[in-house]
Design an enzyme around this catalytic site. Structure first.
Site, PDB file in Angstrom:
ATOM      1  N   LYS A   9      13.138  30.956   6.761  1.00  0.00           N
ATOM      2  CA  LYS A   9      12.764  31.221   8.145  1.00  0.00           C
ATOM      3  C   LYS A   9      12.015  30.031   8.726  1.00  0.00           C
ATOM      4  O   LYS A   9      11.027  29.568   8.159  1.00  0.00           O
ATOM      5  CB  LYS A   9      11.876  32.461   8.228  1.00  0.00           C
ATOM      6  CG  LYS A   9      11.397  32.807   9.621  1.00  0.00           C
ATOM      7  CD  LYS A   9      10.549  34.057   9.549  1.00  0.00           C
ATOM      8  CE  LYS A   9       9.942  34.416  10.862  1.00  0.00           C
ATOM      9  NZ  LYS A   9       9.052  35.586  10.754  1.00  0.00           N
ATOM     10  N   SER A  25      27.286  25.424  16.789  1.00  0.00           N
ATOM     11  CA  SER A  25      26.311  25.375  15.703  1.00  0.00           C
ATOM     12  C   SER A  25      24.903  25.162  16.241  1.00  0.00           C
ATOM     13  O   SER A  25      24.686  25.121  17.436  1.00  0.00           O
ATOM     14  CB  SER A  25      26.626  24.257  14.706  1.00  0.00           C
ATOM     15  OG  SER A  25      26.521  23.012  15.369  1.00  0.00           O
ATOM     16  N   TYR A  58      25.922  28.318  12.576  1.00  0.00           N
ATOM     17  CA  TYR A  58      25.760  27.597  11.315  1.00  0.00           C
ATOM     18  C   TYR A  58      24.983  26.314  11.567  1.00  0.00           C
ATOM     19  O   TYR A  58      24.886  25.843  12.691  1.00  0.00           O
ATOM     20  CB  TYR A  58      27.113  27.307  10.665  1.00  0.00           C
ATOM     21  CG  TYR A  58      28.023  26.452  11.502  1.00  0.00           C
ATOM     22  CD1 TYR A  58      28.041  25.068  11.355  1.00  0.00           C
ATOM     23  CD2 TYR A  58      28.851  27.023  12.467  1.00  0.00           C
ATOM     24  CE1 TYR A  58      28.871  24.283  12.143  1.00  0.00           C
ATOM     25  CE2 TYR A  58      29.680  26.241  13.251  1.00  0.00           C
ATOM     26  CZ  TYR A  58      29.681  24.871  13.080  1.00  0.00           C
ATOM     27  OH  TYR A  58      30.495  24.098  13.866  1.00  0.00           O
TER      28      TYR A  58
END
Length: 116
Positions: A9, A25, A58
């Site tokens: 995180k 992305s 991603y």
């Protein structure tokens, strides 16, 4: 039994760029990627504190120590430069191992996206 748990995180980073005309992305400063145990092409969830948006994309590697957090392609429509976001990834692991698992939690300086 396998369960999905938090792996990484980046907490409260600031969007520095939004590039609609890119393949797609999120580009993340390489030093932040390393600190959060993220790798290029890893699937991540983006949680936007400013507007409540939650979406998947991603990771692409950005220049080290640049502070870059750039949402690319369609994701650029879900943020504004200056928004505060969380970037999270998950992994699957055995239930018993998950009980002692410690995710990589990174709290960079929100103003600069740099490690403190």
């Amino acid at each position: 039994m396998m369960i999905e748990v938090l792996k990484s995180k980046l907490h409260r980073v600031t969007v520095t760029e939004a590039n609609l005309n890119y393949i797609g992305s999120v580009t993340i400063d390489e030093s932040l990627m390393e600190a959060a145990n993220l790798i290029e092409n890893e699937k991540v969830h983006i949680l936007n504190n400013n507007n409540g948006e939650r979406f998947e994309t991603y990771v692409l590697k950005g220049p080290r120590n640049s502070g870059v957090i750039c949402l690319n392609g369609a994701a650029a429509r879900r943020v504004q430069v200056g928004d505060i976001i969380l970037i999270v990834s998950y992994c699957w692991m055995d239930f018993e191992k998950a009980k002692t698992h410690a995710p990589s939690l990174v709290f960079p300086d929100t103003a600069t996206n740099r490690l403190t």
